[in-house]
Design a protein around this motif. Sequence first.
Motif, mmCIF file in Angstrom:
data_model
loop_
_atom_site.group_PDB
_atom_site.id
_atom_site.type_symbol
_atom_site.label_atom_id
_atom_site.label_comp_id
_atom_site.label_asym_id
_atom_site.label_seq_id
_atom_site.Cartn_x
_atom_site.Cartn_y
_atom_site.Cartn_z
ATOM 1 N N PRO A 62 -14.414 27.897 -5.883
ATOM 2 C CA PRO A 62 -14.701 28.026 -4.452
ATOM 3 C C PRO A 62 -13.441 28.058 -3.598
ATOM 4 O O PRO A 62 -13.417 28.702 -2.550
ATOM 5 C CB PRO A 62 -15.556 26.797 -4.137
ATOM 6 C CG PRO A 62 -15.215 25.805 -5.204
ATOM 7 C CD PRO A 62 -14.934 26.616 -6.430
ATOM 8 N N TRP A 63 -12.411 27.353 -4.027
ATOM 9 C CA TRP A 63 -11.161 27.319 -3.263
ATOM 10 C C TRP A 63 -10.482 28.689 -3.318
ATOM 11 O O TRP A 63 -9.971 29.176 -2.309
ATOM 12 C CB TRP A 63 -10.251 26.221 -3.821
ATOM 13 C CG TRP A 63 -11.022 24.983 -4.129
ATOM 14 C CD1 TRP A 63 -11.508 24.595 -5.346
ATOM 15 C CD2 TRP A 63 -11.456 23.986 -3.189
ATOM 16 N NE1 TRP A 63 -12.203 23.412 -5.220
ATOM 17 C CE2 TRP A 63 -12.184 23.012 -3.926
ATOM 18 C CE3 TRP A 63 -11.276 23.806 -1.819
ATOM 19 C CZ2 TRP A 63 -12.736 21.886 -3.318
ATOM 20 C CZ3 TRP A 63 -11.826 22.680 -1.221
ATOM 21 C CH2 TRP A 63 -12.550 21.743 -1.972
ATOM 22 N N TYR A 184 -15.001 19.874 4.750
ATOM 23 C CA TYR A 184 -14.151 19.648 3.571
ATOM 24 C C TYR A 184 -14.458 18.303 2.929
ATOM 25 O O TYR A 184 -14.674 18.208 1.721
ATOM 26 C CB TYR A 184 -12.678 19.714 3.967
ATOM 27 C CG TYR A 184 -11.759 19.259 2.861
ATOM 28 C CD1 TYR A 184 -11.471 20.084 1.778
ATOM 29 C CD2 TYR A 184 -11.188 17.990 2.885
ATOM 30 C CE1 TYR A 184 -10.643 19.662 0.752
ATOM 31 C CE2 TYR A 184 -10.355 17.558 1.867
ATOM 32 C CZ TYR A 184 -10.087 18.399 0.800
ATOM 33 O OH TYR A 184 -9.277 17.961 -0.215
ATOM 34 N N ASN A 188 -17.441 20.497 0.866
ATOM 35 C CA ASN A 188 -16.567 21.142 -0.119
ATOM 36 C C ASN A 188 -16.140 20.155 -1.208
ATOM 37 O O ASN A 188 -16.213 20.438 -2.407
ATOM 38 C CB ASN A 188 -15.298 21.683 0.540
ATOM 39 C CG ASN A 188 -15.540 22.715 1.626
ATOM 40 O OD1 ASN A 188 -14.782 22.788 2.600
ATOM 41 N ND2 ASN A 188 -16.568 23.536 1.489
ATOM 42 N N TYR A 192 -18.152 17.826 -5.488
ATOM 43 C CA TYR A 192 -17.351 17.410 -6.640
ATOM 44 C C TYR A 192 -17.375 15.902 -6.828
ATOM 45 O O TYR A 192 -17.440 15.395 -7.958
ATOM 46 C CB TYR A 192 -15.912 17.912 -6.489
ATOM 47 C CG TYR A 192 -15.776 19.358 -6.824
ATOM 48 C CD1 TYR A 192 -15.600 19.775 -8.137
ATOM 49 C CD2 TYR A 192 -15.871 20.334 -5.834
ATOM 50 C CE1 TYR A 192 -15.500 21.117 -8.454
ATOM 51 C CE2 TYR A 192 -15.777 21.675 -6.137
ATOM 52 C CZ TYR A 192 -15.593 22.063 -7.455
ATOM 53 O OH TYR A 192 -15.510 23.387 -7.764
ATOM 54 N N THR A 241 -18.283 29.369 0.735
ATOM 55 C CA THR A 241 -17.914 29.340 -0.676
ATOM 56 C C THR A 241 -18.503 28.147 -1.416
ATOM 57 O O THR A 241 -18.637 28.195 -2.643
ATOM 58 C CB THR A 241 -16.381 29.369 -0.854
ATOM 59 O OG1 THR A 241 -15.796 28.267 -0.179
ATOM 60 C CG2 THR A 241 -15.816 30.680 -0.321
ATOM 61 N N THR A 242 -18.877 27.102 -0.699
ATOM 62 C CA THR A 242 -19.626 26.006 -1.326
ATOM 63 C C THR A 242 -21.121 26.311 -1.341
ATOM 64 O O THR A 242 -21.789 26.145 -2.361
ATOM 65 C CB THR A 242 -19.364 24.678 -0.597
ATOM 66 O OG1 THR A 242 -17.994 24.306 -0.769
ATOM 67 C CG2 THR A 242 -20.243 23.560 -1.166
ATOM 68 N N ARG A 245 -22.616 28.597 -4.041
ATOM 69 C CA ARG A 245 -22.677 28.009 -5.385
ATOM 70 C C ARG A 245 -23.712 26.902 -5.500
ATOM 71 O O ARG A 245 -23.922 26.362 -6.586
ATOM 72 C CB ARG A 245 -21.300 27.438 -5.761
ATOM 73 C CG ARG A 245 -20.258 28.500 -6.035
ATOM 74 C CD ARG A 245 -18.833 27.961 -5.958
ATOM 75 N NE ARG A 245 -17.895 28.980 -6.420
ATOM 76 C CZ ARG A 245 -17.502 30.023 -5.698
ATOM 77 N NH1 ARG A 245 -17.962 30.163 -4.461
ATOM 78 N NH2 ARG A 245 -16.668 30.911 -6.207
ATOM 79 N N PHE A 246 -24.375 26.551 -4.406
ATOM 80 C CA PHE A 246 -25.142 25.315 -4.378
ATOM 81 C C PHE A 246 -26.295 25.316 -5.380
ATOM 82 O O PHE A 246 -26.383 24.440 -6.241
ATOM 83 C CB PHE A 246 -25.667 25.038 -2.964
ATOM 84 C CG PHE A 246 -26.026 23.598 -2.755
ATOM 85 C CD1 PHE A 246 -25.091 22.696 -2.284
ATOM 86 C CD2 PHE A 246 -27.299 23.144 -3.035
ATOM 87 C CE1 PHE A 246 -25.412 21.359 -2.112
ATOM 88 C CE2 PHE A 246 -27.631 21.816 -2.872
ATOM 89 C CZ PHE A 246 -26.693 20.921 -2.410
ATOM 90 N N TYR A 250 -24.354 23.366 -8.162
ATOM 91 C CA TYR A 250 -24.245 22.012 -7.616
ATOM 92 C C TYR A 250 -25.563 21.258 -7.642
ATOM 93 O O TYR A 250 -25.596 20.045 -7.858
ATOM 94 C CB TYR A 250 -23.675 22.052 -6.196
ATOM 95 C CG TYR A 250 -22.319 22.704 -6.100
ATOM 96 C CD1 TYR A 250 -21.372 22.554 -7.107
ATOM 97 C CD2 TYR A 250 -21.975 23.495 -4.995
ATOM 98 C CE1 TYR A 250 -20.130 23.156 -7.024
ATOM 99 C CE2 TYR A 250 -20.740 24.099 -4.904
ATOM 100 C CZ TYR A 250 -19.823 23.930 -5.921
ATOM 101 O OH TYR A 250 -18.594 24.536 -5.833
#
Length: 339
Positions: A62-63, A184, A188, A192, A241-242, A245-246, A250
């Motif tokens: 994602p970064w 963030y 973001n 994690y 970008t997060t 992907r969720f 995630y």
Amino acid sequence: MSDTAADSAGTGRADSDGNASYGHKPFKRSRSHFADRITADGRDGWPVQAGRYRLVVSRACPWASRALVSRRLLGLEDALSLAVADPIQDDRSWRFTLDPGGKDPVLGIRHLSEAYDARERDHPGGVSVPAIVDVPSGKLVTNDYQQLTLDLATEWTALHRPGAPDLYPEPLRAEIDEVMEGIYRDINNGVYKAGFASGQQEYEEVYEALFARLDQVSARLADRRYLVGDTITEADIRLFTTLVRFDAVYHGHFKCNRNKLAEEPVLWAYVRDLYQTPGFGDTVDFDHIKRHYYEVHTGINPTGIVPLGPDLSGWTTPHHREELGGRPFGDGTPPAAAS
């Protein structure tokens, strides 16, 4: 990108425990060690120059995906060449096994770590993406994922395409920075921290912070198309970008499962709006995303089985966010179709 728990969606060289350590030690994201900037005046010794630098990314990360979106929106494809790493690393870091002969055709290296080592031997931290490499010397210039895209937006303006949007407009920077900081910390980074949590209480605390922030962002976006102002900014790129992907990783892999994004009316419509905007969805590779997370994080998913779902057909369905107004590119234009 890099962290001391070896966040492999960004970091390529894991610690001595390898990928099996994920989820078994406290998560802490480290600062980028190589923080030189490529600027219009070259004050760090790296002047903006077309063709001199190569952007190295993983489409899983994602970064790194932030840089992919920014590069597309700003039309920097001809000025800043692109290297895409294999979503599955080995013990030497991100590798160029997608390229013929297993070497990047421009840099002539097999692993991104070679560019890091050319800059500094025995450097601290991992080998992370996004990274920009100086092509003539083969040395890493920067892996500062937080500053990199801001500089693409503000320092590379002489090389922007005609009609490029202003992704970091000066009058809105204070508000953009404030919004991005919460995103963030809790979104973001929050996914994690939940996914790599090593204890129940730690997991529950970051889970609650993640969904509290998602609820706050949802409320903010209920009556406005974009996070700050009426156009796309850096804040939207970082949230996208997060969110993209969720549901794929995630929700299940990182146990962020209060609900799927597809069950959140505002956020689901918002992320589909961006996905369908040129420069966003055309940078996304769900195959790379899923294979990376599920195959690399063996401490969390020891079988390495990659799920077949979720169904991706919903990403192209109508979102109706245009009814809120807003101008995606401001006074500019969309980027050309992806080649």
